[in-house]
Design a protein around this motif. Sequence first.
Motif, PDB file in Angstrom:
ATOM      1  N   LYS A   4       0.823  -1.197   0.000  1.00  0.00           N
ATOM      2  CA  LYS A   4       0.000   0.000   0.000  1.00  0.00           C
ATOM      3  C   LYS A   4       0.867   1.260   0.000  1.00  0.00           C
ATOM      4  O   LYS A   4       1.893   1.327   0.666  1.00  0.00           O
ATOM      5  N   THR A   5       0.410   2.273  -0.736  1.00  0.00           N
ATOM      6  CA  THR A   5       1.064   3.570  -0.673  1.00  0.00           C
ATOM      7  C   THR A   5       0.712   4.237   0.653  1.00  0.00           C
ATOM      8  O   THR A   5      -0.240   3.834   1.344  1.00  0.00           O
ATOM      9  N   GLU A   6       1.447   5.277   1.007  1.00  0.00           N
ATOM     10  CA  GLU A   6       1.175   5.997   2.258  1.00  0.00           C
ATOM     11  C   GLU A   6      -0.228   6.579   2.258  1.00  0.00           C
ATOM     12  O   GLU A   6      -0.958   6.502   3.254  1.00  0.00           O
ATOM     13  N   ASP A  36      -5.988   3.343  -8.950  1.00  0.00           N
ATOM     14  CA  ASP A  36      -5.139   4.530  -8.928  1.00  0.00           C
ATOM     15  C   ASP A  36      -5.613   5.491 -10.012  1.00  0.00           C
ATOM     16  O   ASP A  36      -5.735   5.115 -11.182  1.00  0.00           O
TER      17      ASP A  36
END
Length: 256
Positions: free
Chosen positions: A2-4, A99
């Motif tokens: 996961k991205t931040e 995204d």
Amino acid sequence: MKTEIEQNWDQMAHAYEDFTEGEDSYSYQIEWPCIQKMMPELAGKKVLDLGCGTGRFTFLLEEEKASLVTGVDLSANMLEMAKEKAAKRNSKAEFQKGDLLDLKKYIDGKYDFIFSSTTTHYIKDLPKLFHEMYDILEDNGSAILSVMHPVYTAQYPIADGGRFPEDEEWVVRYLDKRERAYIQPWIEYNHEIPNYLSTSYHFTISDYVNALLGAGFTLDRLEEPDPPEEWKESQSGRYDGFIETPSYLILKISKR
């Protein structure tokens, strides 16, 4: 992995919903009335809601009699909440995890209208986002982007290696393009969730206009909505704060 941003929104989903879903929220009292005045006829149209979160605007757009409304978001937790709300409302809205900088990977076909609310300041590559939107919008289609007003995001503290900012760091630095880091209000005032930093980006009005023109869009209208006049008496602090630092810049664009 996961991205931040994805991880943050997964953690914040319920706190954000509780904080922003009240009848006197900015979303309902300021943002949506302005958007409604700018919207094209959506009956029978295909509508895409980018950064849909828990579906607040997805369901409002569905009420405009669109033939299909699809919400896209990065946070699985927020999408799960959106789907639960959809089931309770007997909504036919569809939700997709993805995204926004890679829309063509999972968006099938094209849409007549694209909407997005307070999402763009989490997107590092603004020109790429607008190019992605342009490619999946039908010819003669239009879009409305409700973005955090650049005067508002200009006051977010500059990111400093994970250090929590002090109150006095909330000052306007309009032409400073460095990454911002801060505690979200729905976290700061929620005693059940420990404080942690969120990060985002600051774009100027010219950044938005040049990015959308560069992608091929026409800018049709731009609005900076006022707070409700009755707040002068009933919520004078909120009214004065909004007048001083507006939260929204709303752009209507089209593909011609």
